[in-house]
Design a protein around this motif. Sequence first.
Motif, short mmCIF file in Angstrom:
data_model
loop_
_atom_site.label_atom_id
_atom_site.label_comp_id
_atom_site.label_asym_id
_atom_site.label_seq_id
_atom_site.Cartn_x
_atom_site.Cartn_y
_atom_site.Cartn_z
N LYS A 1 -64.92 11.56 -11.23
CA LYS A 1 -64.43 12.22 -10.01
C LYS A 1 -65.08 13.57 -9.72
O LYS A 1 -64.42 14.50 -9.27
CB LYS A 1 -62.90 12.38 -10.07
N THR B 1 -71.78 15.74 -3.26
CA THR B 1 -73.09 15.25 -3.65
C THR B 1 -73.46 15.86 -4.99
O THR B 1 -73.35 17.07 -5.18
CB THR B 1 -74.15 15.64 -2.60
N GLY C 1 -69.49 10.42 -10.11
CA GLY C 1 -68.69 10.47 -8.89
C GLY C 1 -67.50 9.54 -8.89
O GLY C 1 -66.42 9.91 -8.43
N THR C 2 -67.69 8.33 -9.42
CA THR C 2 -66.61 7.34 -9.36
C THR C 2 -65.65 7.42 -10.55
O THR C 2 -64.45 7.43 -10.36
CB THR C 2 -67.17 5.91 -9.25
N GLU D 1 -79.57 7.83 -10.49
CA GLU D 1 -78.63 7.15 -9.59
C GLU D 1 -77.45 6.57 -10.37
O GLU D 1 -76.29 6.69 -9.95
CB GLU D 1 -79.35 6.04 -8.83
N TYR D 2 -77.72 5.95 -11.51
CA TYR D 2 -76.65 5.40 -12.36
C TYR D 2 -75.69 6.50 -12.79
O TYR D 2 -74.47 6.35 -12.68
CB TYR D 2 -77.28 4.71 -13.58
N THR E 1 -75.26 9.63 -11.48
CA THR E 1 -74.53 10.28 -10.39
C THR E 1 -73.42 9.38 -9.87
O THR E 1 -72.33 9.87 -9.54
CB THR E 1 -75.47 10.71 -9.24
N ASN E 2 -73.66 8.09 -9.82
CA ASN E 2 -72.62 7.15 -9.41
C ASN E 2 -71.47 7.16 -10.42
O ASN E 2 -70.29 7.21 -10.04
CB ASN E 2 -73.20 5.74 -9.27
N LEU E 3 -71.78 7.14 -11.69
CA LEU E 3 -70.78 7.17 -12.75
C LEU E 3 -69.95 8.46 -12.68
O LEU E 3 -68.72 8.42 -12.76
CB LEU E 3 -71.48 7.05 -14.10
#
Length: 78
Positions: free
Chosen positions: A15, A19, A11-12, A4-5, A7-9
């Motif tokens: 970029k 999913t 994505g944000t 989760e950490y 995938t969030n990194l």
Amino acid sequence: MFIEYLTNLLGTVYKVPGTIDPEKSFLELEVDSLSLAELGAQLADDLGIEVAEEDLSSTTTVAELAGLLESRGADIPA
């Protein structure tokens, strides 16, 4: 936890669109070598754990990197 950490990194900060499938390699996610180098540096800063260049290649998956971080006892920053 680390998936989760990461995938969030990805994505944000990096970029990566859509999913993020943790079983896909960085190459499949279209993360280039410069971004991988930056990600390695960010992980070292955020988690205090060095990730060797060979551990963070274009063929590494998000799940493999998460397992590596966990095995090295990294703590996700608050």
